[in-house]
Design a protein around this motif. Structure first.
Motif, PDB file in Angstrom:
ATOM      1  N   ARG A  49      -3.834   6.843 -13.253  1.00 22.09           N
ATOM      2  CA  ARG A  49      -4.377   5.631 -14.020  1.00 22.09           C
ATOM      3  C   ARG A  49      -2.829   4.311 -14.028  1.00 22.09           C
ATOM      4  NH1 ARG A  49      -8.739   5.895 -14.282  1.00 22.09           N
ATOM      5  NH2 ARG A  49      -8.897   4.505 -16.795  1.00 22.09           N
ATOM      6  N   PRO A  50      -1.994   3.868 -12.801  1.00 15.79           N
ATOM      7  CA  PRO A  50      -1.474   3.455 -12.236  1.00 15.79           C
ATOM      8  C   PRO A  50      -1.718   2.416 -13.387  1.00 15.79           C
ATOM      9  CG  PRO A  50      -2.334   3.376 -10.789  1.00 15.79           C
ATOM     10  CD  PRO A  50      -3.184   4.525 -11.300  1.00 15.79           C
ATOM     11  N   ASP A  51      -0.499   1.072 -13.800  1.00 13.56           N
ATOM     12  CA  ASP A  51      -0.715  -0.144 -13.593  1.00 13.56           C
ATOM     13  C   ASP A  51      -1.284  -1.104 -12.667  1.00 13.56           C
ATOM     14  OD1 ASP A  51       0.228   0.209 -16.872  1.00 13.56           O
ATOM     15  OD2 ASP A  51       2.757   0.777 -15.553  1.00 13.56           O
ATOM     16  N   VAL A  52      -1.058  -0.816 -11.744  1.00 14.92           N
ATOM     17  CA  VAL A  52      -0.442  -1.648 -11.038  1.00 14.92           C
ATOM     18  C   VAL A  52      -0.827  -0.612  -9.003  1.00 14.92           C
ATOM     19  CG1 VAL A  52       0.022  -3.598  -9.791  1.00 14.92           C
ATOM     20  CG2 VAL A  52       0.261  -4.035 -11.509  1.00 14.92           C
ATOM     21  N   ILE A  53      -1.687  -1.538  -7.914  1.00 10.13           N
ATOM     22  CA  ILE A  53      -1.684  -0.701  -7.381  1.00 10.13           C
ATOM     23  C   ILE A  53      -1.800  -2.059  -6.130  1.00 10.13           C
ATOM     24  CG2 ILE A  53      -3.106   0.439  -5.123  1.00 10.13           C
ATOM     25  CD1 ILE A  53      -5.249   1.351  -7.977  1.00 10.13           C
ATOM     26  N   THR A  54      -0.520  -1.898  -5.079  1.00 14.99           N
ATOM     27  CA  THR A  54      -0.450  -2.208  -3.858  1.00 14.99           C
ATOM     28  C   THR A  54      -1.197  -1.973  -2.567  1.00 14.99           C
ATOM     29  OG1 THR A  54       1.738  -0.616  -2.630  1.00 14.99           O
ATOM     30  CG2 THR A  54       2.183  -2.934  -4.563  1.00 14.99           C
ATOM     31  N   LEU A  55      -2.344  -2.769  -2.533  1.00 18.06           N
ATOM     32  CA  LEU A  55      -2.897  -1.732  -1.247  1.00 18.06           C
ATOM     33  C   LEU A  55      -3.220  -2.455  -0.379  1.00 18.06           C
ATOM     34  CD1 LEU A  55      -6.016  -0.265  -1.068  1.00 18.06           C
ATOM     35  CD2 LEU A  55      -7.397  -1.710  -2.163  1.00 18.06           C
ATOM     36  N   ASP A  56      -2.659  -2.006   0.896  1.00 16.45           N
ATOM     37  CA  ASP A  56      -3.102  -3.069   2.403  1.00 16.45           C
ATOM     38  C   ASP A  56      -3.845  -3.479   2.981  1.00 16.45           C
ATOM     39  OD1 ASP A  56      -1.843  -3.293   4.584  1.00 16.45           O
ATOM     40  OD2 ASP A  56      -1.826  -1.651   5.757  1.00 16.45           O
ATOM     41  N   VAL A  57      -4.560  -4.004   3.540  1.00 17.67           N
ATOM     42  CA  VAL A  57      -5.412  -4.815   3.665  1.00 17.67           C
ATOM     43  C   VAL A  57      -6.433  -4.350   4.879  1.00 17.67           C
ATOM     44  CG1 VAL A  57      -5.964  -6.768   5.008  1.00 17.67           C
ATOM     45  CG2 VAL A  57      -4.796  -7.329   3.090  1.00 17.67           C
ATOM     46  N   GLU A  58      -5.479  -3.145   5.922  1.00 15.63           N
ATOM     47  CA  GLU A  58      -5.877  -3.227   7.205  1.00 15.63           C
ATOM     48  C   GLU A  58      -5.519  -1.666   7.472  1.00 15.63           C
ATOM     49  OE1 GLU A  58      -6.153  -6.432  10.681  1.00 15.63           O
ATOM     50  OE2 GLU A  58      -4.762  -7.121   9.284  1.00 15.63           O
ATOM     51  N   MET A  59      -6.659  -0.661   7.406  1.00 16.35           N
ATOM     52  CA  MET A  59      -5.976   0.754   7.191  1.00 16.35           C
ATOM     53  C   MET A  59      -7.075   1.157   7.995  1.00 16.35           C
ATOM     54  SD  MET A  59      -4.376   1.658   3.599  1.00 16.35           S
ATOM     55  CE  MET A  59      -6.106   0.915   3.252  1.00 16.35           C
ATOM     56  N   PRO A  60      -6.730   1.983   9.342  1.00 16.99           N
ATOM     57  CA  PRO A  60      -8.238   2.652   9.572  1.00 16.99           C
ATOM     58  C   PRO A  60      -8.784   3.852   8.463  1.00 16.99           C
ATOM     59  CG  PRO A  60      -5.578   4.398   9.736  1.00 16.99           C
ATOM     60  CD  PRO A  60      -5.312   2.724   9.017  1.00 16.99           C
ATOM     61  N   ILE A  81      -1.487  -6.113   0.341  1.00 18.95           N
ATOM     62  CA  ILE A  81      -0.376  -6.422   0.694  1.00 18.95           C
ATOM     63  C   ILE A  81      -0.957  -6.775   2.044  1.00 18.95           C
ATOM     64  CG2 ILE A  81       1.315  -5.599   2.033  1.00 18.95           C
ATOM     65  CD1 ILE A  81       1.615  -5.699  -1.624  1.00 18.95           C
ATOM     66  N   SER A  82      -1.274  -8.219   2.794  1.00 18.71           N
ATOM     67  CA  SER A  82      -1.608  -8.771   4.220  1.00 18.71           C
ATOM     68  C   SER A  82      -0.803  -8.975   5.474  1.00 18.71           C
ATOM     69  CB  SER A  82      -2.373  -9.888   3.855  1.00 18.71           C
ATOM     70  OG  SER A  82      -2.890 -10.435   4.719  1.00 18.71           O
ATOM     71  N   SER A  83      -1.007  -8.968   6.017  1.00 15.18           N
ATOM     72  CA  SER A  83      -0.815  -9.385   7.319  1.00 15.18           C
ATOM     73  C   SER A  83      -0.139 -10.479   7.388  1.00 15.18           C
ATOM     74  CB  SER A  83      -0.901  -8.843   8.582  1.00 15.18           C
ATOM     75  OG  SER A  83      -1.885  -8.878   9.430  1.00 15.18           O
ATOM     76  N   TYR A  84       0.188 -11.341   8.447  1.00 18.31           N
ATOM     77  CA  TYR A  84       0.468 -12.749   8.575  1.00 18.31           C
ATOM     78  C   TYR A  84      -1.219 -12.970   9.939  1.00 18.31           C
ATOM     79  CZ  TYR A  84       4.755 -14.273   6.130  1.00 18.31           C
ATOM     80  OH  TYR A  84       5.297 -14.479   4.789  1.00 18.31           O
ATOM     81  N   THR A  85      -1.434 -12.613  10.297  1.00 19.21           N
ATOM     82  CA  THR A  85      -2.562 -12.036  11.044  1.00 19.21           C
ATOM     83  C   THR A  85      -3.829 -13.621  10.561  1.00 19.21           C
ATOM     84  OG1 THR A  85      -3.735 -10.464  10.780  1.00 19.21           O
ATOM     85  CG2 THR A  85      -2.441 -10.354  12.291  1.00 19.21           C
ATOM     86  N   THR A  86      -4.371 -13.618  11.174  1.00 21.88           N
ATOM     87  CA  THR A  86      -5.553 -14.334  10.646  1.00 21.88           C
ATOM     88  C   THR A  86      -6.674 -13.634  10.736  1.00 21.88           C
ATOM     89  OG1 THR A  86      -5.325 -16.236  12.113  1.00 21.88           O
ATOM     90  CG2 THR A  86      -7.623 -15.718  11.426  1.00 21.88           C
ATOM     91  N   ARG A  87      -6.940 -12.001  10.949  1.00 21.11           N
ATOM     92  CA  ARG A  87      -7.397 -11.272  10.253  1.00 21.11           C
ATOM     93  C   ARG A  87      -7.617 -10.889   8.656  1.00 21.11           C
ATOM     94  NH1 ARG A  87     -12.062  -8.079  10.625  1.00 21.11           N
ATOM     95  NH2 ARG A  87     -10.718  -5.328  10.221  1.00 21.11           N
ATOM     96  N   GLY A  88      -6.201 -11.076   9.317  1.00 21.26           N
ATOM     97  CA  GLY A  88      -5.126  -9.980   7.612  1.00 21.26           C
ATOM     98  C   GLY A  88      -5.620 -11.810   6.486  1.00 21.26           C
TER      99      GLY A  88
END
Length: 335
Positions: A49-60, A81-88
């Protein structure tokens, strides 16, 4: 003072360690867990039950966007949490519409993550401080202006979802030009403009050079540059980023130049976001006889920019994005 409880989600062990170290160093944040993928994130979120979640965009496996379908319904706030790529960038825009509170673009080399540590901590503290959903207050609808020459919109945290919601209720292109200044990084505004056009069917352009301000079109300021209105009112053009500026694009500069040109014909919308960008611009719009509406606290991710305008007594009305759309449709019907 209770520390903010954060769950870190990233498929890279190095990234999980780096993010956890940065957040713990603030002294105001407690990292309560670290997950390797979306499925594990959902399980740990329900347990911790966190207050905030940092969630990576691209993961297997289950990526961030898929996990968000479940996580967005929870009581916590999610920062992508995103990369600087166009897809990200494209996935991040979709995630912001789907319910993510904010995003952070991480360096391609994780060893440079400290460069964005202050921004990440600021974003976590801002979204954690926002209140739980409030009961919507009934507020009077402000008088309709006699006419509209231009619609000018400023937004920050939570802005993509608010803007998509607003224009999703607009039936067809509006009979005046619309210009949007939103705090987004370079590389993210083009995918946002494309996504807004796809979702609404309206003509949306990320401005990359001087263009004629035509009725019906929505012009989006590119990340890193101010978008201004020419003195003739015929053109929308850019000013290079200023290294010392707090925000590029600046909501204030868009509203100030628009007010100089269109005066009482300006309708300015100040949407969800941190800080006070838009306050000086709202003052300029009011000074020229224009109309200023702000997003209500109940629908805002962070009620910072709207609050600043309300506190100065500059808002003609406080509305949800849906109510703003209905207000604009009523003005259209009078034309």
């Amino acid at each position: 003072m209770n520390r903010i409880r954060v769950l870190v989600v990233d498929d890279s062990a190095v990234a999980r360690m780096a993010l956890s170290r940065i957040l713990a160093s603030s002294g105001r944040i407690e990292v309560v867990g670290a997950a390797r993928d979306g499925a594990e994130a959902i399980k740990m979120a329900r347990e911790l039950r966190p207050d905030v979640i940092t969630l990576d965009v691209e993961m297997p496996g289950m990526d961030g966007l898929k996990a968000l379908e479940t996580l967005a319904a929870g009581p916590w706030k999610v920062i992508m949490i995103s990369s600087y790529t166009t897809r990200g960038a494209e996935i991040t825009v979709k995630a912001l519409e789907a319910g993510a509170a904010d995003y952070l673009a991480k360096p391609s080399n994780i060893s440079e993550i400290d460069r964005v540590s202050s921004a990440l901590i600021e974003k976590i503290e801002a979204v954690a401080a926002s209140t739980a959903p409030l009961r919507r207050k009934k507020r009077p609808i402000p008088p309709l202006p006699k006419a509209c020459s231009a619609l000018l919109i400023g937004a920050s945290t939570g802005g993509p979802r608010a803007i998509i919601t607003l224009f999703g209720r607009i039936k067809s292109p509006l009979p005046w030009p619309t210009a949007i200044a939103m705090h987004m990084l370079p590389g993210f505004t083009a995918p946002f403009a494309k996504h807004l056009a796809e979702k609404t069917g309206l003509p949306v352009i990320e401005v990359t050079e001087r263009v004629i301000a035509e009725p019906g079109f929505i012009y989006v300021a590119p990340g890193g540059k101010d978008m201004l209105i020419s003195s003739s009112g015929r053109n929308v053009h850019l000013r290079p980023d200023e290294p010392k500026a707090t925000y590029n694009p600046s909501v204030d500069r868009l509203l100030e130049t628009g007010a100089e040109v269109w005066g009482q014909g300006v309708i300015a919308l100040i949407l969800t976001g941190m800080g006070q960008d838009g306050l000086a611009g709202a003052r300029a719009v009011r000074g020229r006889g224009g109309t200023v509406l702000v997003q209500d606290e109940e629908s805002s991710v962070v009620w910072g920019m709207p609050r600043a305008v309300v506190s100065e007594g500059l808002a003609h009305g406080i509305m949800s994005p849906e109510e703003m759309a209905d207000f604009l449709e009523k003005i259209r019907s009078m034309a």
